[in-house]
Design an enzyme around this catalytic site. Structure first.
Site, short mmCIF file in Angstrom:
data_model
loop_
_atom_site.label_atom_id
_atom_site.label_comp_id
_atom_site.label_asym_id
_atom_site.label_seq_id
_atom_site.Cartn_x
_atom_site.Cartn_y
_atom_site.Cartn_z
N HIS A 131 18.13 8.85 48.21
CA HIS A 131 17.35 9.71 49.13
C HIS A 131 16.19 10.36 48.38
CE1 HIS A 131 16.90 12.65 52.52
NE2 HIS A 131 16.44 13.41 51.53
N GLU A 132 16.49 10.97 47.24
CA GLU A 132 15.43 11.63 46.47
C GLU A 132 14.47 10.60 45.88
OE1 GLU A 132 15.13 14.68 46.90
OE2 GLU A 132 17.13 15.09 47.70
N HIS A 154 11.70 10.12 48.28
CA HIS A 154 10.69 11.18 48.11
C HIS A 154 9.79 10.86 46.91
CE1 HIS A 154 11.90 14.12 51.08
NE2 HIS A 154 13.13 14.22 50.60
N GLU A 164 10.13 13.44 54.52
CA GLU A 164 11.53 13.14 54.80
C GLU A 164 11.69 11.74 55.37
OE1 GLU A 164 14.04 14.72 53.78
OE2 GLU A 164 13.02 16.54 53.12
#
Length: 496
Positions: free
Chosen positions: A260-261, A264, A290
């Site tokens: 997930h990160e 980003h 996001e």
């Protein structure tokens, strides 16, 4: 030097100040010894105040006026940069420097206390600090609202997602509140329980697995790193990108948090290098940000194709037998998409996740409006959690209202962007799949470059050249539409 050129020079300096602040924040969250908290808070507050002074300098306002008078001489990127500069100047000018300084101090103290208090389930230890953060946040939101003719909460939301209003978010969320509970029941009735995967999963092996997956996706370790913190985040700047995560007993949760990160971070590292240190070269907003993390985590990493690629690497990392049914790609995929009612937002599946966000959105609106006081948050949280997910957090605040870092660090208005980002991610991925019919096969083979290059061209490399709505229309052909997200969930969880 023209007024516009002078503005670029000034904003370049502001960017460097922001870089210093970002690394101080990363260090405070991941490396700083506990005794350094008070001094670090003062340093971060001073940097914030210096940045505020420069943005509110009357000379800067004069340069903006002159540059806007000659805007027709600028190219589209410069014009977009000028608009972003003006927005930064206007938002800064709406809030006094003393409030900026006080808010930074209060937030740093509160979040440092939260790190200890959450582990001890000690609400009284952090409550008065959060009350101060909320008081100062309301003061700042009121000032912003008066300057921009917005309700205080909308003024905060606008800071994370330009021109987005709570009424629009409420309309989207009301639709999800109707759709998701019925879908959840259908999914829970259909899904099979995966075979348990037993550990141990030592942190050093989880870390190595995370780095391996980050490299496969294209994260540039010459311009970034992976570390540990109490709450996962991606920080730093495009040329110095910092990811943090926390280890869980089950390695899949930690891995998905890292991925997930990484989404980003790929966005940050893909921002237009020609506009580095200028506002137009930064991320477009938190819903788009996001969308990039959720596209990587939800659309890609939790797919059957990805787990087919990842399973052999996981087997090697944990020295397990790939013939064991528990470690099969099919079973690992089933575990990665298992739907269940749970307390923790960051560990929630994508069916229940929006309900966690809606809960927070409704409560923080009430807080900023003064309809809910900090002391009543635990009871209000328990009531909402019971209503939306059938779970009580009474006498379990560490898994309830104390679980997220956001409010304790002053990030009010941020939560809605998570679910707006999920909807946007589904819409972007649908467009990527139409543009590249071989995408699923490429993911299964571990060939992520075509997808990342598409993201770089269509989204990352555009910075803030377009508005979020215009970007979405240009890339997907439509404004934000929840049908893509709904179709994705039904396809993944209900298809035979």
């Amino acid at each position: 030097m023209t007024p516009y050129e002078e503005l670029e020079a000034r904003f370049r300096e502001l960017s460097h100040l922001g870089h210093a602040g970002a690394i101080l924040h990363w260090d405070e969250a991941s490396m700083m010894p506990p005794g350094g908290g008070e001094a670090r808070g003062e340093s971060m507050a001073l940097l914030a105040a210096i940045g505020h002074q420069r943005l509110t300098d009357p000379e800067l306002g004069g340069l903006l006026d002159q540059a806007e008078d000659a805007a027709e001489q600028l190219d589209p990127w410069q014009q977009a940069n000028l608009r972003a500069m003006r927005r930064s100047q206007q938002r800064a000018s709406a809030v006094p420097e003393s409030l900026v300084h006080a808010t930074q101090i209060a937030c740093t103290r509160c979040v440092q206390a939260w790190r200890i208090a959450r582990g001890n389930d000690d609400w009284p230890a952090v409550r008065p600090l959060l009350e101060e953060v909320v008081r100062l946040t309301i003061e700042g939101a009121t000032a912003l609202g008066e300057s921009f003719s917005l309700a205080p909460y909308d003024a905060l939301l606008d800071g994370y997602e330009v021109d987005t209003r709570s009424a629009q978010v409420t309309e989207v969320f009301d639709d999800l509140k109707t759709f998701l509970p019925e879908l959840l029941e259908r999914v829970l009735e259909r899904q099979k329980t995966p075979v348990p995967v037993h550990g141990p999963f030592p942190p050093e092996q989880q870390h190595a697995l995370g780095e391996s997956m980050m490299r496969a996706l294209g994260f540039d370790f010459d311009r970034g790193r992976l570390d540990v913190s109490h709450h996962p985040f991606c920080g730093g700047v495009p040329d110095d990108t910092r990811i943090t995560h926390r280890y869980n007993e089950g390695f899949l949760g930690s891995l998905m948090a890292v991925l997930h990160e990484t989404g980003h971070a790929l966005y940050e590292q893909g921002l237009p290098s020609d506009w580095r240190h200028q506002p137009v070269g930064s991320a477009l907003g938190m819903a788009i940000h996001e969308s990039q993390s959720l596209l990587v985590e939800m659309q890609v990493a939790r797919s059957r194709a990805f787990m087919t690629f990842a399973a052999p690497i996981i087997h090697e990392q944990f020295n397990v037998d790939g013939d064991d049914a528990a470690w099969s790609a099919e079973n690992l995929h089933a575990k990665s998409i298992q739907v269940r009612r749970d307390y923790i937002r960051v560990e929630a599946d994508e069916v229940t996740y929006p309900l966690h966000v809606i809960l927070r959105f409704e409560l923080e609106q009430a807080l900023i409006a003064g309809d809910l006081v900090v002391g009543d948050i635990p009871d209000a949280w328990d009531e909402s959690m019971t209503r939306y997910l059938g779970l009580s957090t009474r006498d379990n605040l560490k898994d309830g209202c104390m679980q997220d870092v956001h409010w304790f660090s002053g990030l009010f208005g941020y939560f809605p962007t998570y679910s707006l980002g999920a909807l946007t991610a589904a819409q972007f991925f649908a467009a990527a799949s139409r543009a590249n019919p071989e995408l699923e096969q490429q993911i299964e083979a571990g060939e992520f470059r075509p997808l990342v290059e598409w993201l770089r061209q269509e989204i990352h490399g555009r910075g803030r050249l377009l508005s979020a709505e215009d970007l979405l229309v240009e890339v997907t052909g439509e404004r934000l539409d929840a049908r893509f997200f709904k179709a994705h969930l039904e396809r993944r969880y209900l298809a035979d």
